[in-house]
Motif scaffolding. Structure first.
Motif, PDB file in Angstrom:
ATOM      1  N   VAL A  47      -4.838  75.335  51.522  1.00 58.63           N
ATOM      2  CA  VAL A  47      -4.750  75.028  50.289  1.00 58.63           C
ATOM      3  C   VAL A  47      -4.003  76.234  49.520  1.00 58.63           C
ATOM      4  N   ALA A  48      -4.263  77.259  49.937  1.00 60.78           N
ATOM      5  CA  ALA A  48      -3.537  78.566  49.294  1.00 60.78           C
ATOM      6  C   ALA A  48      -2.072  78.328  49.501  1.00 60.78           C
ATOM      7  N   GLU A  49      -1.509  77.915  50.706  1.00 58.58           N
ATOM      8  CA  GLU A  49      -0.196  77.937  50.875  1.00 58.58           C
ATOM      9  C   GLU A  49       0.626  76.576  50.224  1.00 58.58           C
ATOM     10  N   ASP A  55      -2.307  71.798  42.199  1.00 56.60           N
ATOM     11  CA  ASP A  55      -2.537  72.085  40.763  1.00 56.60           C
ATOM     12  C   ASP A  55      -1.456  71.167  39.666  1.00 56.60           C
ATOM     13  N   GLY A  56      -0.627  70.500  40.354  1.00 60.87           N
ATOM     14  CA  GLY A  56      -0.074  69.311  39.567  1.00 60.87           C
ATOM     15  C   GLY A  56       1.353  69.826  39.250  1.00 60.87           C
ATOM     16  N   SER A  57       1.808  70.851  39.907  1.00 61.19           N
ATOM     17  CA  SER A  57       3.409  71.244  39.511  1.00 61.19           C
ATOM     18  C   SER A  57       4.287  70.391  40.283  1.00 61.19           C
TER      19      SER A  57
END
Length: 89
Positions: A47-49, A55-57
């Motif tokens: 998830v961090a990678e 987040d929608g970017s």
């Protein structure tokens, strides 16, 4: 012919599990805790990678490129010279 389709007949590769018996060692609570901890760490690192996906970017970029492609296509179609061949000569 019906004997070929019997439910008790063997088919496929005829692989048997008789020779492949393995002994499993009893697992301790430490091993299970370590495995669960490793699993959770791998999930959080994933998830961090790929945080920009969550987040929608990435969705905003895809929408931006879709709008740009639509606008370019509309402008190209609007700029085309419509040639109509008249058959009533």
């Amino acid at each position: 012919m019906a004997e070929n389709y019997s439910l008790n007949s063997r088919f496929g590769l005829n692989v048997s599990s008789q020779g492949a018996q393995t002994k499993q060692a009893p697992k301790s609570n430490v091993d299970i805790t370590k495995n669960v901890g490793d699993f959770i760490d791998s999930m959080t690192s994933y998830v961090a990678e790929y945080e920009n996906v969550f987040d929608g970017s990435v969705e905003r970029e895809i929408n931006m490129y879709s709008r740009q492609a639509m606008i370019v296509g509309m402008n190209l179609r609007a700029g085309e010279v419509k040639r109509q061949f008249d058959m009533n000569i």
